[in-house]
Motif scaffolding. Structure first.
Motif, short mmCIF file in Angstrom:
data_model
loop_
_atom_site.label_atom_id
_atom_site.label_comp_id
_atom_site.label_asym_id
_atom_site.label_seq_id
_atom_site.Cartn_x
_atom_site.Cartn_y
_atom_site.Cartn_z
N GLY A 43 -5.50 2.64 -7.49
CA GLY A 43 -4.68 2.78 -6.29
C GLY A 43 -5.23 2.00 -5.12
O GLY A 43 -4.49 1.35 -4.37
N SER A 47 -3.29 -1.12 -3.38
CA SER A 47 -3.06 -1.10 -1.94
C SER A 47 -3.61 -2.35 -1.27
O SER A 47 -2.95 -2.96 -0.42
CB SER A 47 -3.71 0.14 -1.33
OG SER A 47 -3.68 0.08 0.07
N TRP A 66 -2.42 6.46 -2.25
CA TRP A 66 -2.63 5.36 -3.21
C TRP A 66 -3.46 5.82 -4.41
O TRP A 66 -3.23 5.37 -5.54
CB TRP A 66 -3.27 4.16 -2.54
CG TRP A 66 -2.28 3.36 -1.76
CD1 TRP A 66 -2.19 3.27 -0.40
CD2 TRP A 66 -1.22 2.56 -2.29
NE1 TRP A 66 -1.13 2.47 -0.07
CE2 TRP A 66 -0.52 2.01 -1.20
CE3 TRP A 66 -0.79 2.26 -3.57
CZ2 TRP A 66 0.58 1.17 -1.35
CZ3 TRP A 66 0.30 1.43 -3.73
CH2 TRP A 66 0.97 0.90 -2.64
#
Length: 87
Positions: A43, A47, A66
């Motif tokens: 995540g 991002s 995220w």
């Protein structure tokens, strides 16, 4: 944040991903914890790739979102690979 903080952060993200996508998964809680930790890293990478900003610079709501997204992605991939190999 230290490495222990990120591990705990990933464990919580993995638990939330498992709550969002309930069901029987092979491997039990250990695999879910690993998916959460690696999902948090995934995540953060996604991002950074999408926004160009470093989302893993500390604890804030978007870094947590995220991490959960990364955990959901990994959980879906894990389920697809495992169920395909045993079908």
């Amino acid at each position: 944040m230290g490495i222990i903080s990120w591990i705990v952060f990933g464990l919580i993200a993995g638990a939330i991903a498992k709550f969002i996508l309930p069901g029987k998964d092979p491997g039990g809680i250990i695999v879910t914890m690993i998916i959460g930790i690696v999902g948090g890293l995934l995540g953060g990478w996604i991002s950074t790739a999408l926004t160009g900003a470093n989302a893993v610079s500390g604890f804030h709501v978007m870094s947590f979102v995220w991490a959960v997204i990364g955990s959901l992605i990994l959980l879906l991939i894990y389920r697809a690979v495992f169920h395909r190999s045993h079908a």
